[in-house]
Every structure is written in structure tokens, then in C-alpha cells.
Design a protein around this motif. Structure first.
Motif, mmCIF file in Angstrom:
data_model
loop_
_atom_site.group_PDB
_atom_site.id
_atom_site.type_symbol
_atom_site.label_atom_id
_atom_site.label_comp_id
_atom_site.label_asym_id
_atom_site.label_seq_id
_atom_site.Cartn_x
_atom_site.Cartn_y
_atom_site.Cartn_z
ATOM 1 N N TRP A 197 0.817 -1.210 0.000
ATOM 2 C CA TRP A 197 0.000 0.000 0.000
ATOM 3 C C TRP A 197 0.859 1.273 0.000
ATOM 4 C CZ3 TRP A 197 0.814 3.380 3.950
ATOM 5 C CH2 TRP A 197 1.395 2.869 5.121
ATOM 6 N N TYR A 209 1.824 2.247 -3.547
ATOM 7 C CA TYR A 209 0.734 2.869 -4.288
ATOM 8 C C TYR A 209 0.432 4.275 -3.751
ATOM 9 C CZ TYR A 209 -0.091 -1.700 -6.378
ATOM 10 O OH TYR A 209 0.069 -2.875 -7.070
ATOM 11 N N LEU A 210 0.589 4.455 -2.459
ATOM 12 C CA LEU A 210 0.329 5.754 -1.848
ATOM 13 C C LEU A 210 1.327 6.794 -2.352
ATOM 14 C CD1 LEU A 210 -1.437 7.245 0.243
ATOM 15 C CD2 LEU A 210 0.261 6.629 1.973
ATOM 16 N N GLY A 224 3.305 6.507 -4.972
ATOM 17 C CA GLY A 224 3.182 6.609 -6.423
ATOM 18 C C GLY A 224 2.055 7.537 -6.825
ATOM 19 N N SER A 225 0.959 7.502 -6.076
ATOM 20 C CA SER A 225 -0.169 8.392 -6.369
ATOM 21 C C SER A 225 0.202 9.852 -6.135
ATOM 22 C CB SER A 225 -1.369 8.007 -5.502
ATOM 23 O OG SER A 225 -1.788 6.687 -5.773
ATOM 24 N N VAL A 226 0.992 10.105 -5.069
ATOM 25 C CA VAL A 226 1.441 11.479 -4.805
ATOM 26 C C VAL A 226 2.301 11.982 -5.956
ATOM 27 C CG1 VAL A 226 2.846 12.928 -3.289
ATOM 28 C CG2 VAL A 226 1.319 11.210 -2.302
ATOM 29 N N PHE A 251 2.292 10.906 -9.098
ATOM 30 C CA PHE A 251 1.452 11.056 -10.282
ATOM 31 C C PHE A 251 0.614 12.326 -10.216
ATOM 32 C CE2 PHE A 251 -2.720 10.009 -12.335
ATOM 33 C CZ PHE A 251 -2.273 10.076 -13.649
ATOM 34 N N ILE A 252 0.000 12.584 -9.061
ATOM 35 C CA ILE A 252 -0.833 13.779 -8.898
ATOM 36 C C ILE A 252 -0.001 15.045 -9.047
ATOM 37 C CG2 ILE A 252 -2.215 15.082 -7.235
ATOM 38 C CD1 ILE A 252 -3.219 12.382 -6.163
ATOM 39 N N SER A 273 1.181 11.221 3.546
ATOM 40 C CA SER A 273 1.650 9.929 3.039
ATOM 41 C C SER A 273 2.949 9.522 3.719
ATOM 42 C CB SER A 273 1.856 9.997 1.525
ATOM 43 O OG SER A 273 0.646 10.298 0.863
ATOM 44 N N PHE A 280 4.242 5.053 -12.257
ATOM 45 C CA PHE A 280 3.481 6.249 -11.867
ATOM 46 C C PHE A 280 4.103 7.489 -12.499
ATOM 47 C CE2 PHE A 280 2.663 3.174 -8.503
ATOM 48 C CZ PHE A 280 1.288 3.289 -8.320
#
Length: 437
Positions: free
Chosen positions: A8, A11-12, A14-16, A18-19, A44, A145
Motif C-alpha cells: 500500500w 501505491y500511496l 506513487g499516487s502522490v 502522479f498527482i 503519506s 506512476f
């Protein structure tokens, strides 16, 4: 129950990342999109640090970050006015005093802007340190990402350039989008050329030669379309060096490399035409910005004027003949701007970072991923000589991610453990990753 480690945190983070590439392309201060990215990065990081990790953070890097944050904090702490005697022009002293407390002054001539910069730095440091806490395979798994963010920017840029030479998108984000998802075409170009070493890495080391070649060609075409002189030149140089620097341990035949160099020749012709067509103003440009900034550094070398206050302090040193409708918001040289805002201590911290960065060259010579990250960081730092790419959240988060790859301690241990299976003359052989075939 499964003993498989959790994913997790990958992914957390990676999302930061990407955003930040989607909405972090603005350069103005006080953008709510930047604040959202900073909050996401800090939260995060807190979650990642709440769990145990077997990865060690290099102490030298940790201390560098601590000193950097301490320097920013020092700029917003009231200090005795006597300390500033002879260290700063009276005009700046008048702006930095405390109301009702004439015996004290702030180092920063604009405390609000410095606090904003402090949150910016803390978010980057938190993201960087949290990536260092991941396992080596998780850090590598953050690359998709990053690629997704680059692809989204590339698609946006391709649509813009297919419609017009100069198209601006307003209302979608709190800043005007001028190239890709960035407010500044030079920063969009920086994201493109930073991606090149990783495209080469995937093509040479991950068996994606065709898709890597197509991706490389697309990036180079977008660089030409963006029209950034520095971006075009750096894109060419980073491609050539990536091929040379990374191909020494790849398993790809020389045919693909020759084909890429032929494509580079075509790109060079296009780049030369693009640069030659640009008109450079010899009187009002980066040279004048640099000269004026250096004047400010000379009079504020001990303390600086406070991070985030370049625009305010620069006006004091600006020549009357250089004042126009458009004001100077940055020095277009991150090193001069940091020295102006942070003083001698900031210069020492930059020097220490360069020592640590180039000290890692010895340890990364057998790891192609780290070599790709080093090339990207190196050319981003070169671009900072003529622009301010790290003043955007998108590129700053990318910079933090790239440095985490370089300074991560888990890759060497993984390289010793991980083995790949190769079929050679009908026999199954096990050889260490990174060994040339």
C-alpha cells in the motif's frame, strides 16, 4: 495467512508523484494545487513512517535535510537587530522589523513567503525520506506512476501543438496551462528530457526496445515542438549520454544503438533550425538578471533576504533602464536565487549536496537504474543554471524521487540476491543482474 509484504505504501507514494505531475506545473505562489500536493506528501510520509522498515536512511543526507529546514526556520525567528548591523541595506531592514519591537528583526523580508517555502521544503523532504524507506523493488515500481504522469503531459502537449503554435488553457487549474500541464514551456521541456534516461533504460535493460525507441522519438519530437532552447540542447545531450552511459552493460545488439544515433542526427538538424530561428534579446535577458542578482548577493551574503522573497528584494537592485511592464519574478538561475535568498549558509548546503551526489558515482556504476536517475538529476541541475525548474511542485517531486533512487541503500543488497535465468546453448545458467551477457 500470507507472508507477502504489504504494497500500500508504494501505491500511496506513487499516487502522490502522479498527482504532482498532473496538477503541480504552476510557478506562481499561493496555488491551492501546490498546497494539496504538499499535504498529500506529508500525510503519506507520516503513514509510511508509522510502519517498521528494514531500509536505512543515509545519515549524511538526513543531516543535510535537517540543516536545510533549520536554515528556513531561522529566517522566521525574531533576532536582535544588532546582528544585522552592516549586513543588510536599510531598505530591507525597514521591511523586516517587528511591529512594536524595533530591537528585533526577521532575516526574511517577507515572513509569509518564507513560511510557504518552508512547507514546500518539508513536503519534498518528507516524500524523499519516505521513498528511501521503501524496499528497492518498490522504489523501482514507482516508475510506472512517473511514466503515467509524463504520458499525460505528453498527450496534453501533443493536443496543444496540433491545434496551434501558441495555445493556452485557462480555468482547468489555478494557473494558465501553456505547455503540457505546465504554466511554463521550459519546465514542460525539463520533464520530457528528465524522462529520456528511463526510456533508454527500459529499452536496453527491460527488453522493450521497440516501445522504448518509439517513446524516445516521441519525447524528442515534443521537445522540438515545445520550443525551449535549453530543453532542445539538453534533450540531445542527455539522449547521447544515456546511450553511452547505460548501454555498456545492456544485452541489446549495436544495431538498435546505431539506429538511435541516426535518429539523433535528424533531431540535431531540427534542433539547430529551431534555435537559429529564435531571437535573443541581448539587453534584457538572463545575463542582466544574473548581474542584478549578484549585486544583491554581495550586500546580503551573510543572511540572505529570506526564501521566497527574490521578487521583492530584486527590485531594490534593479537598474532604472531595466524596469518594464513585465517584472522579474525569478533570477532564471536557481543557484543565484538560492544564494540571494539564503546567504552563505545556503551556498554551503548546495556545495555539500553536490559532494554527496557526485560521491555516489562510485556506488552506482553497476546499477543502470541509478545511473539513469543520476543522468536525469545531473541535467535537471544543469537546466537550473538558466531557469527555475525546481520551483514547480511537479519537477521538485520528480527531483526528490530521482534522488531517492540514487541514495537508496537497498539496491546493492538486491543486486547481490537477485538472479535471472538465461537460456544459453540449451542450458540454464544463473548470472547476477547487471552482468553483461
Amino acid at each position: 495467512m500470507s507472508d507477502r509484504p504489504s504494497e500500500w505504501d508504494k501505491y500511496l507514494l506513487g499516487s502522490v508523484l502522479f498527482i504532482s505531475l498532473l496538477i503541480g506545473g504552476g510557478t506562481a505562489s499561493g496555488l491551492y494545487t501546490d498546497m494539496l500536493i504538499e499535504i498529500a506528501a506529508i500525510v503519506s510520509a507520516a503513514l509510511v513512517f508509522s510502519q517498521a522498515s528494514g531500509q536505512r536512511i543515509p545519515r549524511s543526507v538526513l543531516w543535510l535535510l535537517i540543516f536545510a529546514v533549520a536554515l528556513v526556520v531561522l529566517q522566521i525567528v525574531p533576532l536582535p537587530a544588532a546582528l544585522f548591523s552592516g549586513l543588510r541595506p536599510e531598505l530591507l531592514l525597514a521591511d523586516s522589523g517587528l511591529v512594536g519591537e524595533p530591537r528585533f528583526h526577521f532575516v526574511s523580508v517577507g515572513v509569509g513567503r518564507t513560511i510557504e517555502c518552508m512547507l514546500y521544503l518539508v513536503a519534498l523532504a518528507a516524500f524523499f525520506l519516505s521513498v528511501l524507506r521503501l524496499r528497492a523493488e518498490q522504489v523501482q515500481a514507482l516508475l510506472p506512476f512517473f511514466f503515467m504522469g509524463v504520458i499525460c503531459n505528453g498527450l496534453a502537449g501533443a493536443i496543444q501543438y496540433s491545434l496551434s503554435d501558441d495555445i493556452a488553457i485557462e480555468g482547468l487549474l489555478p494557473f494558465t496551462i501553456n505547455a503540457g500541464l505546465f504554466a511554463n514551456q521550459n519546465h514542460f521541456a525539463a520533464l520530457l528530457f528528465v524522462s529520456i534516461p528511463f526510456v533508454v533504460y527500459y529499452g536496453l535493460f527491460r527488453g522493450h526496445l521497440l516501445s522504448g525507441s518509439l517513446g524516445l522519438a516521441t519525447l524528442l519530437l515534443l521537445l522540438l515542438a515545445a520550443g525551449s532552447r535549453a530543453g532542445v540542447l539538453i534533450g540531445l545531450a542527455i539522449t547521447v549520454l544515456s546511450m553511452v552511459f547505460l548501454s555498456t552493460r545492456s544485452r541489446v545488439s549495436g544495431i538498435g544503438i546505431v539506429a538511435v544515433f541516426i535518429a539523433l542526427s535528424v533531431f540535431t538538424i531540427g534542433a539547430w533550425t529551431k534555435i537559429e530561428a529564435e531571437v535573443i534579446d541581448p539587453d534584457f535577458g538572463r545575463g542582466e538578471f544574473a548581474r542584478t542578482t549578484i549585486e544583491g548577493i554581495k550586500e546580503n551574503w551573510a543572511t540572505g533576504v529570506g526564501f521566497g522573497n527574490f521578487q521583492k528584494a530584486y527590485q531594490i537592485y534593479e537598474k532604472e533602464g531595466m524596469i518594464f511592464n513585465k517584472y522579474v519574478n525569478h533570477a532564471h538561475n536557481d543557484y543565484l536565487e538560492i544564494a540571494f535568498e539564503g546567504g552563505i549558509i545556503a551556498i554551503l548546503l548546495i556545495t555539500l549536496y553536490f559532494i554527496l551526489l557526485f560521491g555516489r558515482l562510485v556506488g552506482i556504476r553497476r546499477d543502470p537504474l541509478k545511473k539513469a536517475a543520476f543522468l536525469s538529476v545531473f541535467f535537471l541541475l544543469i537546466h537550473s543554471l538558466v531557469d527555475y525548474p525546481l520551483r514547480t511542485e511537479a519537477l521538485a517531486m520528480t527531483f526528490a524521487f530521482l534522488n531517492a533512487i540514487i541514495f537508496h541503500k537497498g539496491f546493492a543488497a538486491r543486486q547481490k540476491r537477485e538472479l535471472i535465468e538465461i537460456d544459453h546453448n540449451g542450458e540454464k545458467l544463473l548470472i547476477p543482474v547487471g552482468t553483461p551477457s
